[in-house]
Scaffold this motif. Structure first.
Motif, short mmCIF file in Angstrom:
data_model
loop_
_atom_site.label_atom_id
_atom_site.label_comp_id
_atom_site.label_asym_id
_atom_site.label_seq_id
_atom_site.Cartn_x
_atom_site.Cartn_y
_atom_site.Cartn_z
N ILE A 140 41.62 9.40 53.13
CA ILE A 140 42.12 8.53 52.06
C ILE A 140 43.51 8.03 52.40
O ILE A 140 44.40 8.82 52.72
CB ILE A 140 42.18 9.30 50.72
N ALA A 141 43.70 6.73 52.30
CA ALA A 141 45.04 6.17 52.49
C ALA A 141 45.87 6.52 51.26
O ALA A 141 45.33 6.70 50.17
CB ALA A 141 44.95 4.67 52.66
N VAL A 142 47.16 6.65 51.42
CA VAL A 142 47.99 6.94 50.25
C VAL A 142 48.68 5.66 49.79
O VAL A 142 48.91 4.74 50.57
CB VAL A 142 49.06 8.03 50.56
N SER A 143 48.98 5.61 48.50
CA SER A 143 49.67 4.44 47.96
C SER A 143 51.08 4.38 48.54
O SER A 143 51.62 5.39 48.99
CB SER A 143 49.72 4.54 46.44
N SER A 144 51.68 3.18 48.50
CA SER A 144 52.96 3.08 49.19
C SER A 144 54.09 3.89 48.56
O SER A 144 54.93 4.41 49.29
CB SER A 144 53.35 1.60 49.40
N PRO A 145 54.13 4.06 47.20
CA PRO A 145 55.18 4.95 46.69
C PRO A 145 55.04 6.38 47.23
O PRO A 145 56.03 7.02 47.56
CB PRO A 145 54.98 4.92 45.18
N VAL A 146 53.79 6.83 47.31
CA VAL A 146 53.57 8.20 47.81
C VAL A 146 53.92 8.27 49.29
O VAL A 146 54.56 9.21 49.77
CB VAL A 146 52.12 8.66 47.56
N SER A 147 53.55 7.23 50.02
CA SER A 147 53.88 7.17 51.44
C SER A 147 55.40 7.26 51.64
O SER A 147 55.89 8.01 52.49
CB SER A 147 53.32 5.88 52.05
N ASP A 148 56.14 6.50 50.82
CA ASP A 148 57.60 6.55 50.92
C ASP A 148 58.12 7.97 50.70
O ASP A 148 58.98 8.44 51.44
CB ASP A 148 58.23 5.61 49.88
N LEU A 149 57.56 8.62 49.68
CA LEU A 149 58.02 9.98 49.38
C LEU A 149 57.69 10.93 50.53
O LEU A 149 58.47 11.82 50.85
CB LEU A 149 57.39 10.50 48.08
#
Lengths: 256, 175
Positions: A140-149
């Protein structure tokens, strides 16, 4: 202060030290992991060999806890639950057939684990996730806010994320960062929304985070501990080489 | 009540005794027993029938106790058992590895040199004190202690070896 010898640790485990000396040694053990482990080995060997059972009254709550465990073990002996394969049991079996569990862990790029009792739930997954679980290369790809974190937070740090169209707030806490044997980086983190806590493992490959394991725990504090255990098994099987903290962690997470 | 329930209730005095030797305090010891039984309940699928149930719970208890010390290093003196439970990376996987059978213990005992086996028998099985053992075997107490320590370390190493044979860590090097 005299050094603490094996004989002293053993005498403490056997109740052979005078109270003052016992208290001194115990105070050292409170903070010394290696000595404590050595001491525990002496206590454990004594416990394993001892046949003495004692006659003290046992507190009722312990008797109840023992019976609960006994009933659960008796049940586990008889009932095979359909559609749910315990990951822990799989890991245990895998320990005897190592290649198989490793293959399974690698193939199950996304494994969804549900319930207070940890298990791979093969049914009841969302269709998307179920499809993903059948495709070895998927995750599963992660959403960009989660990716940033995942790039920014150090182990132990938490942030809140507001997810998509919904107003729900998710707390994200980074648990640990792993340098894998194939030199990729994986992170274990928890996400908490009202009522649900998930433990996830995401790995960074080609500059993008993808989630490879989701463990859903529904049952409060204790299931959190067993979710962490599941994630540990998973990372172990994927080939974790080293847990990174501090500078090493920052360096590994620096974007190219 | 199930047979397992009866067996576990019968084990309680030994579990409490082991917990007391680890913690040194009756109250902490009972908390540790309770936490270990609960963790065993959650990890029940890891116990392998035919192996010693007591050894499995001893190992869980030992790991919980050590986790507490490890956690204390990070979070200071107010660490509770509950905090240790929450500790990620706590040695859950070692729980999986405690697969000791009666035969394992007997084999390890049989492999000890006779003089070491005699002190182990006297102290650990017959429950005599070091002094009583020294008198029984007509051996200086210092000798009793050094033989006993060597024997116990050999037993512990042997048991850990048995465990590591089945350890999940082996997954990393499938043969």
């Amino acid at each position: 202060m005299t050094a603490i010898t094996d004989e002293t640790l053993m005498a403490l485990a056997d109740g052979e030290l005078k109270p003052a000396e016992a208290a001194r040694v115990r105070e050292v053990l409170r903070h010394d992991l290696q000595l404590a482990a050595r001491f525990a080995s002496f206590a454990e060997s004594r416990a394993l060999l001892s046949e003495e059972s004692g006659t003290d009254a046992i507190p009722e709550h312990l008797v109840l806890a023992a019976r609960r465990l006994g009933d659960a073990l008796a049940k586990a002996d008889q009932v095979a639950e359909p559609n749910v394969v315990s990951l822990e049991a799989a890991a245990t079996r895998g320990a005897r057939r190592p290649d198989r569990f490793k293959a399974m862990a690698l193939a199950a790029s996304i494994a969804l684990v549900a319930g207070g009792v940890v298990g791979f739930a093969l049914s009841g997954l969302q269709q998307r996730d179920r499809l993903a679980s059948h495709s070895p290369m998927d995750s599963i790809a992660v959403s960009s806010p989660v990716s940033d974190l995942l790039f920014q937070l150090a182990s132990g740090e938490s942030r809140q994320v507001r997810s998509g169209s919904e107003a729900a707030v998710t707390d994200i806490t980074i648990v640990s960062t792993h340098q894998m044997e194939d030199s990729s980086i994986c992170r274990e983190f928890t996400t908490a929304t009202t009522g649900t806590q998930q433990t996830r493992v995401a790995c960074l490959r080609d500059g993008a985070w993808r989630v490879h394991l989701v463990v859903i725990s529904s049952g409060g504090a204790f299931s959190t501990a067993s979710s962490a255990q599941t994630a540990d098994h998973f990372l172990e099987a994927l080939g974790t080489k080293e847990v990174l903290t501090g500078d090493a962690e920052r360096k590994a997470l620096a974007r190219p | 009540m199930s047979d397992f329930g009866n067996e576990l209730v019968a084990l309680l005095p030994r579990l409490r005794r082991f917990a007391r030797s680890l913690t040194g305090q009756a109250e902490d010891a009972d908390d540790l027993v309770q936490a270990a039984l609960e963790r065993a309940l959650r990890s029940r699928s890891l116990w392998e029938p035919g192996t010693r149930l007591d050894a499995w719970i001893f190992r869980i208890m030992r790991n919980l106790w050590i986790d507490q010390i490890r956690h204390r290093k990070v979070s200071g003196d107010r660490t509770t058992l509950h905090d240790a439970e929450q500790l990620s990376g706590s040695d859950g996987r070692v729980v999986a590895d405690s697969r000791i059978t009666l035969a394992d213990v007997e084999a390890l005992l049989a492999a000890l040199p006779g003089e070491q086996r005699a002190v182990v028998q006297s102290v650990c099985i017959d429950d005599l004190s070091y002094r009583e053992t020294a008198e029984r075997l007509n051996t200086p107490i210092g000798t009793v202690m050094s033989r006993l320590a060597r024997a116990r370390l050999a037993l512990a190493a042997g048991l850990d070896h048995n465990e590591s044979m089945a350890s999940v860590a082996n997954l990393k090097n499938p043969r």
